[in-house]
Design a protein around this motif. Structure first.
Motif, PDB file in Angstrom:
ATOM      1  N   GLY B   7       0.806  -1.222   0.000  1.00  0.00           N
ATOM      2  CA  GLY B   7       0.000   0.000   0.000  1.00  0.00           C
ATOM      3  C   GLY B   7       0.833   1.263   0.000  1.00  0.00           C
ATOM      4  N   SER B   8       0.137   2.365  -0.253  1.00  0.00           N
ATOM      5  CA  SER B   8       0.842   3.623  -0.520  1.00  0.00           C
ATOM      6  C   SER B   8       1.582   4.168   0.696  1.00  0.00           C
ATOM      7  N   THR B   9       1.159   3.816   1.881  1.00  0.00           N
ATOM      8  CA  THR B   9       1.854   4.366   3.053  1.00  0.00           C
ATOM      9  C   THR B   9       2.886   3.387   3.598  1.00  0.00           C
ATOM     10  N   ILE B  10       3.048   2.290   2.916  1.00  0.00           N
ATOM     11  CA  ILE B  10       3.932   1.248   3.442  1.00  0.00           C
ATOM     12  C   ILE B  10       5.358   1.448   2.929  1.00  0.00           C
TER      13      ILE B  10
END
Lengths: 229, 104
Positions: B7-10
């Motif tokens: 995911g984008s915040t990972i």
């Protein structure tokens, strides 16, 4: 490509580690992480970590919530809750305000609820000590190895068997072979010499050769042959 | 079905190995070895050497790419590193710096 869970915004997305994926290292993030595969190292999330039944996490975990249905080895620190579901396995310490352990969950480690500082080194060392102890004891109990030594005994006969065919194959040296041949031959010689003391030694030698050649035949046959001649 | 999605915040710092498709919206540093397809989405950042069957880059990749089948550099992607693959596609608008080897 987004995940099924999306409620509209990107924020609702979720990271998935599939069953055939292994990640080794550090994972950080601000969203849910669902592990169906394998993760080693450390995990640090601001949201929820789900360890699915097929998931294996060998890591130090920090997250808001942790829901374990698979296997976790390592300490878990959660800002909100830790849930060990049925059939989950966890070895390590848990620190969280809320800890839920379901019937059927397997867990070994210390639990710290509330705000007291995590009993760090001491308890951890305890926990780590217990793990090796158990592993040691298990290795002790799983000692049926000596049996393999006894199983080495049967291997000796097999050697004999192995040398047997060789001996019968060729009529020359090799100690054991000689023994057999010698025995047979001596018997034959005795018979020959006993029976015909008059016979010249020249004849004897050809007979010996014959005897040697016929060494593979049963002794009776040889004896008979000796008698006849 | 079970795509692995970063995911984008990972942020992953380490090594990813496996046998299934991988979609990267977040950041991966280190090493990636897959036998399937990788998609680096628009906001995805990869700072890693990549081994895979196919890779499609919409975002940013820094590191060498070795694909057994195909490497696609889509418009607006940024790639710095060497690419080795039998088929290499670079779309109009892609930014690429590095060596290309399509022989093997």
């Amino acid at each position: 490509m987004a995940t099924p869970r999306s409620t509209g915004d990107e924020v609702a997305e979720e990271t998935l580690v599939g069953p055939d994926i292994a990640i080794r290292g550090r994972i950080e993030g601000e969203e849910d992480l669902r592990v169906e595969g394998r993760v080693e190292g450390s995990v640090s999330l601001t949201e929820t970590l789900y360890v699915e039944p097929s998931g294996v996490v060998i890591a130090t975990i920090e997250a808001r919530d942790v829901v374990v249905s698979g296997i976790v080895l390592g300490d878990i620190t959660a800002g909100n809750s830790v849930t060990l579901n049925k059939n989950s396995k966890h070895v390590g310490n848990i620190r969280a305000p809320r800890v839920i352990i379901a019937d059927g969950a397997s867990f070994r480690g210390d639990v710290a609820m509330g705000d007291e500082p995590m009993p760090t080194t001491r308890e951890r060392s305890r926990a780590t000590n217990t793990a090796p102890r158990s592993s040691l004891s298990s290795s002790r109990t799983s000692r049926p190895r000596p049996a393999t030594r006894s199983s080495a005994a049967p291997s000796a006969p097999s050697r004999r068997e192995g040398s047997g065919p060789r001996a019968s194959a060729a009529p020359a040296p090799a100690p054991r072979r000689k023994k057999k041949d010698d025995d047979d031959v001596t018997v034959v010689i005795k018979h020959a010499s006993m029976r015909k003391g008059e016979a010249p030694p020249e004849e004897d030698e050809p007979k010996r050769r014959r005897a040697k050649k016929s060494a593979r035949m049963p002794a009776r046959g040889r004896r008979k042959a000796g008698r006849k001649s | 079905m079970a795509n692995t999605v970063i995911g984008s915040t990972i942020v992953i710092d380490g090594e990813i190995t496996g046998d299934e498709d991988l979609v990267i919206l977040g950041t991966v540093k280190g090493q990636i070895s897959l036998r399937e397809n990788i998609v680096v989405e628009r906001d995805g950042v990869v700072e890693a050497n990549v081994e895979t069957a196919t890779i499609t880059v919409h975002g940013s990749v820094t590191g060498d790419i070795q694909a057994t089948d195909r490497a696609e550099l889509r418009a607006e992607c940024r790639v710095v590193g060497d690419i080795r693959a039998p088929r290499i596609l670079i779309a109009d608008g892609a930014s690429f710096k590095g060596n290309v080897d399509m022989d093997g």
